[in-house]
Design a protein around this motif. Structure first.
Motif, PDB file in Angstrom:
ATOM      1  N   LEU A   1      18.064  -7.162  13.956  1.00 32.70           N
ATOM      2  CA  LEU A   1      18.146  -6.096  12.802  1.00 32.70           C
ATOM      3  C   LEU A   1      16.991  -4.866  13.094  1.00 32.70           C
ATOM      4  CD1 LEU A   1      19.435  -5.182  10.082  1.00 32.70           C
ATOM      5  CD2 LEU A   1      17.528  -6.686   9.078  1.00 32.70           C
ATOM      6  N   ASN A   2      15.853  -5.252  13.657  1.00 33.90           N
ATOM      7  CA  ASN A   2      14.947  -3.927  13.682  1.00 33.90           C
ATOM      8  C   ASN A   2      15.614  -2.925  15.076  1.00 33.90           C
ATOM      9  OD1 ASN A   2      13.390  -4.896  11.921  1.00 33.90           O
ATOM     10  ND2 ASN A   2      12.138  -6.023  13.430  1.00 33.90           N
ATOM     11  N   ARG A   3      16.108  -3.582  15.896  1.00 33.14           N
ATOM     12  CA  ARG A   3      16.609  -2.778  17.043  1.00 33.14           C
ATOM     13  C   ARG A   3      17.905  -2.108  16.760  1.00 33.14           C
ATOM     14  NH1 ARG A   3      15.685  -7.471  20.355  1.00 33.14           N
ATOM     15  NH2 ARG A   3      17.815  -8.188  19.882  1.00 33.14           N
ATOM     16  N   SER A   4      18.775  -2.689  15.860  1.00 36.53           N
ATOM     17  CA  SER A   4      20.408  -1.983  15.508  1.00 36.53           C
ATOM     18  C   SER A   4      19.768  -1.034  14.414  1.00 36.53           C
ATOM     19  CB  SER A   4      21.126  -3.019  15.128  1.00 36.53           C
ATOM     20  OG  SER A   4      20.693  -3.618  14.136  1.00 36.53           O
ATOM     21  N   ILE A   5      18.798  -1.032  13.303  1.00 36.50           N
ATOM     22  CA  ILE A   5      18.565  -0.445  12.202  1.00 36.50           C
ATOM     23  C   ILE A   5      17.480   0.299  12.136  1.00 36.50           C
ATOM     24  CG2 ILE A   5      18.800  -0.283   9.773  1.00 36.50           C
ATOM     25  CD1 ILE A   5      20.656  -2.410   9.756  1.00 36.50           C
ATOM     26  N   GLY A   6      16.483  -0.480  12.105  1.00 34.42           N
ATOM     27  CA  GLY A   6      15.090  -0.002  11.772  1.00 34.42           C
ATOM     28  C   GLY A   6      14.490   1.066  12.895  1.00 34.42           C
ATOM     29  N   ASN A   7      15.048   0.816  14.133  1.00 35.37           N
ATOM     30  CA  ASN A   7      14.674   1.591  15.373  1.00 35.37           C
ATOM     31  C   ASN A   7      15.824   2.495  15.935  1.00 35.37           C
ATOM     32  OD1 ASN A   7      11.887   0.579  15.281  1.00 35.37           O
ATOM     33  ND2 ASN A   7      12.451  -1.261  16.488  1.00 35.37           N
ATOM     34  N   SER A   8      16.513   2.700  15.092  1.00 35.93           N
ATOM     35  CA  SER A   8      17.806   3.472  15.370  1.00 35.93           C
ATOM     36  C   SER A   8      17.546   5.015  15.562  1.00 35.93           C
ATOM     37  CB  SER A   8      19.216   3.378  14.467  1.00 35.93           C
ATOM     38  OG  SER A   8      19.983   4.265  14.950  1.00 35.93           O
ATOM     39  N   THR A   9      18.052   5.664  16.622  1.00 32.20           N
ATOM     40  CA  THR A   9      17.535   7.053  16.907  1.00 32.20           C
ATOM     41  C   THR A   9      18.626   7.629  15.655  1.00 32.20           C
ATOM     42  OG1 THR A   9      17.382   6.780  19.190  1.00 32.20           O
ATOM     43  CG2 THR A   9      17.813   8.984  18.569  1.00 32.20           C
ATOM     44  N   ALA A  10      19.685   7.193  15.516  1.00 26.20           N
ATOM     45  CA  ALA A  10      20.715   7.880  14.480  1.00 26.20           C
ATOM     46  C   ALA A  10      19.996   8.170  13.314  1.00 26.20           C
ATOM     47  CB  ALA A  10      22.001   7.615  14.465  1.00 26.20           C
ATOM     48  N   MET A  11      19.429   6.678  12.800  1.00 22.16           N
ATOM     49  CA  MET A  11      18.636   6.601  11.585  1.00 22.16           C
ATOM     50  C   MET A  11      17.403   7.399  11.383  1.00 22.16           C
ATOM     51  SD  MET A  11      19.248   4.958   8.603  1.00 22.16           S
ATOM     52  CE  MET A  11      19.770   3.121   8.742  1.00 22.16           C
ATOM     53  N   GLN A  12      16.855   7.636  12.415  1.00 23.04           N
ATOM     54  CA  GLN A  12      15.530   8.522  12.247  1.00 23.04           C
ATOM     55  C   GLN A  12      16.068   9.992  12.175  1.00 23.04           C
ATOM     56  OE1 GLN A  12      13.581   7.495  15.927  1.00 23.04           O
ATOM     57  NE2 GLN A  12      12.931   5.621  15.160  1.00 23.04           N
ATOM     58  N   ASP A  13      17.010  10.544  13.021  1.00 22.77           N
ATOM     59  CA  ASP A  13      17.695  11.933  12.799  1.00 22.77           C
ATOM     60  C   ASP A  13      18.203  12.116  11.552  1.00 22.77           C
ATOM     61  OD1 ASP A  13      17.105  12.015  15.384  1.00 22.77           O
ATOM     62  OD2 ASP A  13      18.968  11.723  16.246  1.00 22.77           O
ATOM     63  N   ALA A  14      18.861  11.122  11.007  1.00 22.13           N
ATOM     64  CA  ALA A  14      19.296  11.501   9.563  1.00 22.13           C
ATOM     65  C   ALA A  14      18.082  11.554   8.400  1.00 22.13           C
ATOM     66  CB  ALA A  14      20.208  10.244   9.213  1.00 22.13           C
ATOM     67  N   GLU A  15      16.990  10.652   8.542  1.00 24.42           N
ATOM     68  CA  GLU A  15      16.047  10.832   7.856  1.00 24.42           C
ATOM     69  C   GLU A  15      15.183  12.120   7.999  1.00 24.42           C
ATOM     70  OE1 GLU A  15      13.745   7.375   8.696  1.00 24.42           O
ATOM     71  OE2 GLU A  15      14.813   6.081   7.747  1.00 24.42           O
ATOM     72  N   ALA A  16      15.228  12.543   9.226  1.00 27.44           N
ATOM     73  CA  ALA A  16      14.594  13.844   9.523  1.00 27.44           C
ATOM     74  C   ALA A  16      15.335  15.088   8.996  1.00 27.44           C
ATOM     75  CB  ALA A  16      14.339  14.159  10.885  1.00 27.44           C
ATOM     76  N   LEU A  17      16.720  15.075   8.964  1.00 30.35           N
ATOM     77  CA  LEU A  17      17.569  16.023   8.577  1.00 30.35           C
ATOM     78  C   LEU A  17      17.391  16.159   7.065  1.00 30.35           C
ATOM     79  CD1 LEU A  17      20.487  15.724  10.844  1.00 30.35           C
ATOM     80  CD2 LEU A  17      19.075  17.495  10.756  1.00 30.35           C
TER      81      LEU A  17
ATOM     82  N   LYS B   1      15.024  15.110   4.914  1.00 33.79           N
ATOM     83  CA  LYS B   1      13.687  15.799   4.886  1.00 33.79           C
ATOM     84  C   LYS B   1      13.588  17.284   4.994  1.00 33.79           C
ATOM     85  CE  LYS B   1      10.847  11.869   5.796  1.00 33.79           C
ATOM     86  NZ  LYS B   1       9.870  11.087   6.792  1.00 33.79           N
ATOM     87  N   ARG B   2      14.291  17.610   5.965  1.00 37.30           N
ATOM     88  CA  ARG B   2      14.550  19.035   6.159  1.00 37.30           C
ATOM     89  C   ARG B   2      15.105  19.877   4.980  1.00 37.30           C
ATOM     90  NH1 ARG B   2      14.116  22.395  10.789  1.00 37.30           N
ATOM     91  NH2 ARG B   2      15.534  24.336  10.526  1.00 37.30           N
ATOM     92  N   VAL B   3      16.274  19.167   4.605  1.00 37.82           N
ATOM     93  CA  VAL B   3      17.157  19.858   3.413  1.00 37.82           C
ATOM     94  C   VAL B   3      16.187  19.749   2.102  1.00 37.82           C
ATOM     95  CG1 VAL B   3      19.350  19.640   2.142  1.00 37.82           C
ATOM     96  CG2 VAL B   3      19.194  19.322   4.682  1.00 37.82           C
ATOM     97  N   MET B   4      15.777  18.696   1.951  1.00 36.61           N
ATOM     98  CA  MET B   4      15.050  18.413   0.615  1.00 36.61           C
ATOM     99  C   MET B   4      13.658  19.454   0.623  1.00 36.61           C
ATOM    100  SD  MET B   4      16.803  16.468  -1.126  1.00 36.61           S
ATOM    101  CE  MET B   4      15.818  16.035  -2.281  1.00 36.61           C
ATOM    102  N   ASN B   5      13.070  19.924   1.720  1.00 31.74           N
ATOM    103  CA  ASN B   5      11.962  20.671   1.819  1.00 31.74           C
ATOM    104  C   ASN B   5      12.268  22.223   1.871  1.00 31.74           C
ATOM    105  OD1 ASN B   5      10.327  18.647   1.475  1.00 31.74           O
ATOM    106  ND2 ASN B   5      10.111  18.077   3.924  1.00 31.74           N
ATOM    107  N   GLN B   6      13.610  22.583   1.946  1.00 32.10           N
ATOM    108  CA  GLN B   6      13.909  23.981   1.901  1.00 32.10           C
ATOM    109  C   GLN B   6      13.692  24.762   0.552  1.00 32.10           C
ATOM    110  OE1 GLN B   6      17.837  24.552   3.608  1.00 32.10           O
ATOM    111  NE2 GLN B   6      17.067  24.055   5.622  1.00 32.10           N
TER     112      GLN B   6
END
Length: 231
Positions: free
Chosen positions: A152-168, A170-175
């Motif tokens: 589960l950690n490999r497929s979700i917690g450490n997913s690059t797609a998940m990290q990218d989505a979280e970063a985006l 944050k970017r939108v919310m902080n504009q």
């Protein structure tokens, strides 16, 4: 230098062995349980063999008791009839049987002790095997849970797609809000050219107003309609 390298190689080998043992821990546990079960089966076979020998010896002792008792009765009758020579032969046979019975009784006593000890060992091993099996079941469950968590950690917690989505997100919310930014700029401009101060003074009755209001529009329209009403 050689001793240092040897120590490092030994440590690396030990760590590799531990990692390999951890990875295949469940398989190793299952194999050890199978070996323990096989050992218990061998102990049971030994116990069964001892019990069979004990019972055979007990049957031999019982048979010797019967033969000795029968010969003693017959010898007593021969003595009563004065058959001393025949009675002496019978007495010698009784002596041999008696000696054999003593040996078999001693063997039987030893077998009884061995059976008791072996039974205790088998019972103890059986209890330990039951504990091992229960422990193996618990270990399987824990290992399955850990594997599932790692997956589960490999497929979700450490997913690059998940990290990218979280970063985006944050970017939108902080504009900044464009409308709020425009209002702020208007306020800044008004303050810079003095229009804001003039508007506040005009609204307070000091001088002409610099901006037309809705009230001004209504007053002008009413004034335009006033002559028509008088006619």
């Amino acid at each position: 230098m050689f001793n240092v390298l040897k120590t490092l190689m030994t440590g690396a080998s030990a760590r590799a062995d531990e990692a390999l043992t951890d990875h295949f821990a469940i398989d190793l546990i299952e194999q050890k349980v199978r070996e323990a079960h096989a050992g218990l089966g061998g102990a049971k076979n030994t116990l069964a063999s001892l019990i069979i020998r004990q019972r055979n010896e007990e049957r031999h002792v019982a048979r010797l008791d019967q033969e000795i008792g029968d010969l003693e009765r017959r010898t007593s009758l021969a003595l009563a009839d004065g058959q001393d020579e025949l009675a002496a032969e019978a007495a010698a046979a009784i002596a041999e049987l008696t000696n054999e019975r003593a040996v078999r009784q001693a063997t039987c006593a030893q077998l009884v002790q061995r059976v008791v000890r072996t039974q205790a060992s088998v019972a103890k091993a059986n209890r330990r095997l039951i504990d091992l099996r229960q422990g193996m079941i618990s270990a399987r469950a824990i290992d399955a849970e850990r594997r599932a968590q790692r997956s589960l950690n490999r497929s979700i917690g450490n997913s690059t797609a998940m990290q990218d989505a979280e970063a985006l997100i944050k970017r939108v919310m902080n504009q900044d809000d464009p409308l709020e930014e425009s209002d702020v700029l208007d306020e800044i401009d008004a303050g810079l050219n003095g229009a804001s101060v003039r508007d506040r003074l005009a609204q307070a009755g000091y001088g002409d107003r610099t901006r037309v209001t809705g009230g001004d529009i209504l007053a002008r329209l009413k004034a335009a309609q006033a002559p028509k009403t008088n006619e």
